[in-house]
Design a protein around this motif. Structure first.
Motif, PDB file in Angstrom:
ATOM      1  N   ALA A  83     -19.802  38.314  12.563  1.00 63.18           N
ATOM      2  CA  ALA A  83     -19.201  39.182  11.536  1.00 63.18           C
ATOM      3  C   ALA A  83     -20.295  39.770  10.631  1.00 63.18           C
ATOM      4  O   ALA A  83     -20.332  40.981  10.389  1.00 63.18           O
TER       5      ALA A  83
ATOM      6  N   ASN B 114     -13.708  23.030  16.029  1.00 61.55           N
ATOM      7  CA  ASN B 114     -14.726  23.321  15.038  1.00 61.55           C
ATOM      8  C   ASN B 114     -14.270  24.318  13.975  1.00 61.55           C
ATOM      9  O   ASN B 114     -15.040  25.162  13.539  1.00 61.55           O
ATOM     10  N   VAL B 115     -13.004  24.221  13.609  1.00 58.01           N
ATOM     11  CA  VAL B 115     -12.463  25.137  12.601  1.00 58.01           C
ATOM     12  C   VAL B 115     -12.068  24.339  11.359  1.00 58.01           C
ATOM     13  O   VAL B 115     -11.384  23.321  11.447  1.00 58.01           O
TER      14      VAL B 115
ATOM     15  N   ASN C  46     -21.382  31.653  13.614  1.00 55.20           N
ATOM     16  CA  ASN C  46     -22.454  32.136  14.502  1.00 55.20           C
ATOM     17  C   ASN C  46     -23.063  33.463  14.041  1.00 55.20           C
ATOM     18  O   ASN C  46     -24.038  33.934  14.614  1.00 55.20           O
TER      19      ASN C  46
ATOM     20  N   ASP D 185     -18.391  37.322   2.537  1.00 52.43           N
ATOM     21  CA  ASP D 185     -17.400  36.848   3.522  1.00 52.43           C
ATOM     22  C   ASP D 185     -17.023  35.404   3.222  1.00 52.43           C
ATOM     23  O   ASP D 185     -17.716  34.716   2.463  1.00 52.43           O
TER      24      ASP D 185
ATOM     25  N   SER E 203      -9.789  38.204   5.898  1.00 52.36           N
ATOM     26  CA  SER E 203      -9.992  37.047   5.023  1.00 52.36           C
ATOM     27  C   SER E 203     -11.073  37.235   3.967  1.00 52.36           C
ATOM     28  O   SER E 203     -11.116  36.491   2.993  1.00 52.36           O
TER      29      SER E 203
HETATM   30  P1  5GP Z   1     -19.063  34.191  12.697  1.00 51.28           P
HETATM   31  O1  5GP Z   1     -18.849  35.653  12.943  1.00 51.28           O
HETATM   32  O2  5GP Z   1     -20.170  33.905  11.708  1.00 51.28           O
HETATM   33  O3  5GP Z   1     -19.208  33.383  13.964  1.00 51.28           O
HETATM   34  O4  5GP Z   1     -17.720  33.652  12.037  1.00 51.28           O
HETATM   35  C1  5GP Z   1     -17.356  34.081  10.758  1.00 51.28           C
HETATM   36  C2  5GP Z   1     -15.964  34.612  10.726  1.00 51.28           C
HETATM   37  O5  5GP Z   1     -15.076  33.782  11.499  1.00 51.28           O
HETATM   38  C3  5GP Z   1     -15.444  34.603   9.296  1.00 51.28           C
HETATM   39  O6  5GP Z   1     -15.176  35.940   8.941  1.00 51.28           O
HETATM   40  C4  5GP Z   1     -14.194  33.739   9.320  1.00 51.28           C
HETATM   41  O7  5GP Z   1     -13.073  34.546   9.090  1.00 51.28           O
HETATM   42  C5  5GP Z   1     -14.121  33.127  10.700  1.00 51.28           C
HETATM   43  N1  5GP Z   1     -14.460  31.688  10.722  1.00 51.28           N
HETATM   44  C6  5GP Z   1     -15.538  31.100  11.315  1.00 51.28           C
HETATM   45  N2  5GP Z   1     -15.482  29.775  11.238  1.00 51.28           N
HETATM   46  C7  5GP Z   1     -14.363  29.482  10.550  1.00 51.28           C
HETATM   47  C8  5GP Z   1     -13.745  28.240  10.145  1.00 51.28           C
HETATM   48  O8  5GP Z   1     -14.224  27.119  10.400  1.00 51.28           O
HETATM   49  N3  5GP Z   1     -12.602  28.347   9.428  1.00 51.28           N
HETATM   50  C9  5GP Z   1     -12.014  29.554   9.134  1.00 51.28           C
HETATM   51  N4  5GP Z   1     -10.884  29.529   8.425  1.00 51.28           N
HETATM   52  N5  5GP Z   1     -12.555  30.735   9.513  1.00 51.28           N
HETATM   53  C10 5GP Z   1     -13.714  30.693  10.215  1.00 51.28           C
END
Ligand code: 5GP
Length: 190
Positions: A132, A18-19, A129, A124, A60
């Motif tokens: 961050a 899922n990336v 989810n 960001d 990032s």
């Molecule tokens: P969260 O904390 O909302 O679960 O994920 C957000 C953080 O994870 C972002 O700062 C980002 O760096 C990374 N991230 C989440 N999903 C992806 C994705 O599908 N691709 C990339 N490149 N980074 C992601």
């Protein structure tokens, strides 16, 4: 933002787990002219909110945060990731679960750079989810800063982060909202 959706479809790659990788313009090589257009769009959305600080998380988010800040003419603060325990009274500290690395770590910001007089736009690259974003909001709340909202380049709208934050009253503006993505079937937007 149509231009961004087209760029993601053309250059993005969907990986197992899922990336979404957008290394050609956002996460490794940076297409500065293109990212400036995204910064300008964040400015259009938040121009009348009195933003005087942009907060992001290393690494990032830093590029897009700086390219956005040039329109607001305000400083960028990035929360630093830390693997060691931080008990310093000089730091605001929160915890993040890393989506891409599946690890937990602290993020810290010096009390010198975030405080009551700040009206903060959080920027960001991705929202999945919401870990961050929640940590960055937590840092702002600890410091007494006002969060005017968040600007996200790519929200994976089928994950919980965006829904949960909006239901708590946080303004979240995402320039592209992915509803589904699959290595074979491709990427679809809201
Ligand atoms: P969260 O904390 O909302 O679960 O994920 C957000 C953080 O994870 C972002 O700062 C980002 O760096 C990374 N991230 C989440 N999903 C992806 C994705 O599908 N691709 C990339 N490149 N980074 C992601």
């Amino acid at each position: 933002m149509r231009l961004l959706e087209e760029k993601i479809c053309k250059e993005g790659k969907v990986y197992e787990g899922n990336v979404l990788k957008v290394d050609s313009f956002l996460n490794h090589q940076m297409d500065v002219d293109f990212l400036c257009q995204l910064g300008q769009e964040f400015y259009r959305l938040y121009a009348d909110c009195g933003v005087n600080k942009i907060l992001t998380i290393e690494a990032s988010g830093i590029g897009i945060a700086c390219l956005t800040a040039q329109f607001f003419h305000c400083p960028v603060v990035f929360a630093k990731k830390s693997r060691t325990l931080n008990l310093s009274s000089k730091l605001w500290t929160s915890k993040v679960h890393s989506y891409t690395h599946n690890t937990d770590h602290d993020v810290v910001v010096s009390k010198k750079y975030l405080g009551e007089s700040d009206r903060v736009l959080i920027i960001d690259d991705f929202l999945a989810n919401g870990s961050a974003l929640n940590a960055l909001i937590d840092l702002c709340n600890q410091s007494g800063a006002t969060v005017v909202g968040a600007g996200i380049v790519i929200e994976k709208a089928y994950q919980e982060g965006g829904k949960s934050l909006r239901s708590k009253g946080v303004r979240v503006e995402s320039l592209a909202r992915v509803v589904s993505m699959d290595p074979e079937k491709g990427i679809k937007f809201c």
